[in-house]
Design a protein around this motif. Structure first.
Motif, PDB file in Angstrom:
ATOM      1  N   LEU A  65       0.822  -1.209   0.000  1.00 23.03           N
ATOM      2  CA  LEU A  65       0.000   0.000   0.000  1.00 23.03           C
ATOM      3  C   LEU A  65       0.856   1.259   0.000  1.00 23.03           C
ATOM      4  CD1 LEU A  65      -2.727  -1.037   2.606  1.00 23.03           C
ATOM      5  CD2 LEU A  65      -3.099  -0.653   0.168  1.00 23.03           C
ATOM      6  N   THR A  66       1.911   1.239   0.794  1.00 23.58           N
ATOM      7  CA  THR A  66       2.748   2.427   0.954  1.00 23.58           C
ATOM      8  C   THR A  66       3.876   2.499  -0.065  1.00 23.58           C
ATOM      9  OG1 THR A  66       4.153   1.290   2.579  1.00 23.58           O
ATOM     10  CG2 THR A  66       2.270   2.536   3.431  1.00 23.58           C
ATOM     11  N   GLY A  67       4.059   1.435  -0.849  1.00 20.90           N
ATOM     12  CA  GLY A  67       5.139   1.427  -1.822  1.00 20.90           C
ATOM     13  C   GLY A  67       6.514   1.336  -1.199  1.00 20.90           C
ATOM     14  N   GLN A  68       6.567   0.802   0.019  1.00 21.16           N
ATOM     15  CA  GLN A  68       7.848   0.648   0.720  1.00 21.16           C
ATOM     16  C   GLN A  68       8.087  -0.833   0.993  1.00 21.16           C
ATOM     17  OE1 GLN A  68       8.677   3.451   3.931  1.00 21.16           O
ATOM     18  NE2 GLN A  68       6.798   4.573   3.434  1.00 21.16           N
ATOM     19  N   LYS A  69       9.267  -1.307   0.671  1.00 22.95           N
ATOM     20  CA  LYS A  69       9.540  -2.732   0.767  1.00 22.95           C
ATOM     21  C   LYS A  69       9.735  -3.211   2.202  1.00 22.95           C
ATOM     22  CE  LYS A  69      11.625  -3.191  -3.821  1.00 22.95           C
ATOM     23  NZ  LYS A  69      12.834  -3.598  -4.587  1.00 22.95           N
ATOM     24  N   ALA A  70      10.113  -2.320   3.099  1.00 21.58           N
ATOM     25  CA  ALA A  70      10.456  -2.778   4.445  1.00 21.58           C
ATOM     26  C   ALA A  70       9.867  -1.895   5.538  1.00 21.58           C
ATOM     27  CB  ALA A  70      11.975  -2.856   4.596  1.00 21.58           C
ATOM     28  N   LEU A  71       8.775  -1.180   5.248  1.00 21.92           N
ATOM     29  CA  LEU A  71       8.160  -0.354   6.283  1.00 21.92           C
ATOM     30  C   LEU A  71       7.663  -1.230   7.422  1.00 21.92           C
ATOM     31  CD1 LEU A  71       7.132   2.414   7.277  1.00 21.92           C
ATOM     32  CD2 LEU A  71       4.987   1.933   6.075  1.00 21.92           C
ATOM     33  N   ALA A  72       6.864  -2.235   7.079  1.00 21.51           N
ATOM     34  CA  ALA A  72       6.396  -3.211   8.058  1.00 21.51           C
ATOM     35  C   ALA A  72       7.243  -4.465   7.921  1.00 21.51           C
ATOM     36  CB  ALA A  72       4.920  -3.532   7.835  1.00 21.51           C
ATOM     37  N   ARG A  73       7.643  -5.008   9.031  1.00 18.86           N
ATOM     38  CA  ARG A  73       8.532  -6.179   9.009  1.00 18.86           C
ATOM     39  C   ARG A  73       7.790  -7.412   8.526  1.00 18.86           C
ATOM     40  NH1 ARG A  73      11.656  -8.804  14.246  1.00 18.86           N
ATOM     41  NH2 ARG A  73      12.782 -10.424  13.106  1.00 18.86           N
ATOM     42  N   VAL A  74       8.339  -8.044   7.503  1.00 20.23           N
ATOM     43  CA  VAL A  74       7.768  -9.285   6.971  1.00 20.23           C
ATOM     44  C   VAL A  74       8.582 -10.450   7.497  1.00 20.23           C
ATOM     45  CG1 VAL A  74       7.204 -10.612   4.904  1.00 20.23           C
ATOM     46  CG2 VAL A  74       6.985  -8.122   4.882  1.00 20.23           C
ATOM     47  N   SER A  75       7.919 -11.350   8.199  1.00 17.02           N
ATOM     48  CA  SER A  75       8.618 -12.496   8.774  1.00 17.02           C
ATOM     49  C   SER A  75       8.142 -13.790   8.136  1.00 17.02           C
ATOM     50  CB  SER A  75       8.380 -12.556  10.294  1.00 17.02           C
ATOM     51  OG  SER A  75       8.949 -13.730  10.845  1.00 17.02           O
ATOM     52  N   GLN A  76       9.058 -14.704   7.924  1.00 18.20           N
ATOM     53  CA  GLN A  76       8.705 -16.024   7.422  1.00 18.20           C
ATOM     54  C   GLN A  76       8.264 -16.953   8.548  1.00 18.20           C
ATOM     55  OE1 GLN A  76       8.583 -16.599   4.117  1.00 18.20           O
ATOM     56  NE2 GLN A  76       9.125 -14.432   3.979  1.00 18.20           N
ATOM     57  N   THR A  77       8.381 -16.468   9.789  1.00 15.32           N
ATOM     58  CA  THR A  77       8.009 -17.277  10.944  1.00 15.32           C
ATOM     59  C   THR A  77       6.665 -16.808  11.487  1.00 15.32           C
ATOM     60  OG1 THR A  77      10.339 -17.527  11.531  1.00 15.32           O
ATOM     61  CG2 THR A  77       8.713 -18.077  13.233  1.00 15.32           C
ATOM     62  N   PRO A  78       5.602 -17.596  11.365  1.00 11.88           N
ATOM     63  CA  PRO A  78       4.298 -17.185  11.889  1.00 11.88           C
ATOM     64  C   PRO A  78       4.375 -16.886  13.377  1.00 11.88           C
ATOM     65  CG  PRO A  78       4.087 -19.135  10.508  1.00 11.88           C
ATOM     66  CD  PRO A  78       5.555 -18.918  10.723  1.00 11.88           C
ATOM     67  N   GLY A  79       3.627 -15.867  13.812  1.00 14.98           N
ATOM     68  CA  GLY A  79       3.595 -15.526  15.225  1.00 14.98           C
ATOM     69  C   GLY A  79       4.751 -14.688  15.687  1.00 14.98           C
ATOM     70  N   ARG A  80       5.584 -14.209  14.767  1.00 18.12           N
ATOM     71  CA  ARG A  80       6.774 -13.450  15.145  1.00 18.12           C
ATOM     72  C   ARG A  80       6.402 -12.052  15.669  1.00 18.12           C
ATOM     73  NH1 ARG A  80      11.949 -14.253  13.110  1.00 18.12           N
ATOM     74  NH2 ARG A  80      13.454 -13.150  14.423  1.00 18.12           N
ATOM     75  N   THR A  81       5.424 -11.414  15.050  1.00 15.98           N
ATOM     76  CA  THR A  81       5.024 -10.085  15.469  1.00 15.98           C
ATOM     77  C   THR A  81       4.171 -10.174  16.727  1.00 15.98           C
ATOM     78  OG1 THR A  81       5.038  -9.298  13.198  1.00 15.98           O
ATOM     79  CG2 THR A  81       3.843  -7.958  14.781  1.00 15.98           C
ATOM     80  N   ARG A  82       4.663  -9.573  17.811  1.00 16.28           N
ATOM     81  CA  ARG A  82       3.978  -9.688  19.096  1.00 16.28           C
ATOM     82  C   ARG A  82       3.641  -8.329  19.675  1.00 16.28           C
ATOM     83  NH1 ARG A  82       8.238 -14.292  21.193  1.00 16.28           N
ATOM     84  NH2 ARG A  82       7.821 -15.763  19.504  1.00 16.28           N
TER      85      ARG A  82
END
Length: 218
Positions: A65-82
């Protein structure tokens, strides 16, 4: 401003799409994170939150949406964002990336901690304008998704279903998934009637999501 579902003609729809494009062309920056209910920032700008099961693609959608590749952290591990992550969009709106729910391998204490603060936020945030509830287009709706819808409905929190990863689904299966999502929306009074279909990989539906969010900005 009305949203796409209320657009009377193609010209009005085009204007909404352009408003979304212009809003998301402006700066969007991370400014706050909260891991506990008493750490939430003071209510300010209108907020739009992104909610869904772990690994449904919340961070990828925010980045698209924002056109930024790393604004929000993308994790390959489910449940990482706490934690709840807050992003300022052009001083007109706050985007909130909520912790994923339904991650079975997390300990019960861990699930209670990060999902507890998320649900406290959903129930008690006065400036929360809408929750974008993300469902994976590739799989059936899970019990955790239905529980989230019921919670939002009971709390009278407006939410809108967004199907993600639609590029990885065949046309027939996707059509059936869209109909299922529409039926779910109709069965919840707090649900927005328009179901959005997206792919962060191809850009499918991204202009529509931008338009819906722009209609909520100050």
């Amino acid at each position: 401003m009305t949203g796409l579902a209320e657009a009377r003609d193609e010209a009005e729809r085009d204007a909404l799409i352009e408003a979304g494009r212009l809003l998301f062309a402006r700066p969007c920056t991370f400014f706050y994170a909260a891991q506990k209910s008493d750490q939430l920032p003071e209510p300010g700008l209108p907020e739009v939150a992104f909610c869904g099961r772990s690994n449904v693609g919340k961070s990828s959608l925010i980045n698209a949406l924002t056109g930024q590749k790393a604004l929000a952290r993308v994790s390959q591990t489910p449940g990482r964002t706490r934690q709840l992550n807050f992003f300022n969009l052009a001083d007109r709106l706050t985007l909130v990336d909520l912790p994923g729910y339904g991650y079975a391998k997390a300990s019960k204490d861990m699930q209670r901690d990060w999902q507890g603060v998320m649900f406290d936020y959903l129930r008690g945030r006065p400036n929360l304008m809408r929750v974008m509830l993300l469902l994976d287009a590739r799989i059936e709706t899970k019990s955790a998704d239905r529980a989230a819808m019921d919670l939002l409905n009971t709390a009278a929190v407006a939410f809108q279903i967004v199907l993600t990863k639609a590029d990885d689904v065949g046309p027939q299966k996707l059509a059936a998934r869209i109909e299922e999502a529409k039926a779910l929306a109709r069965s919840h009074t707090a649900a927005h009637p328009l179901v959005l279909v997206t792919s962060s990989e191809t850009g499918l539906g991204i202009p529509d999501v931008r338009a819906e969010i722009a209609a909520l900005a100050v």
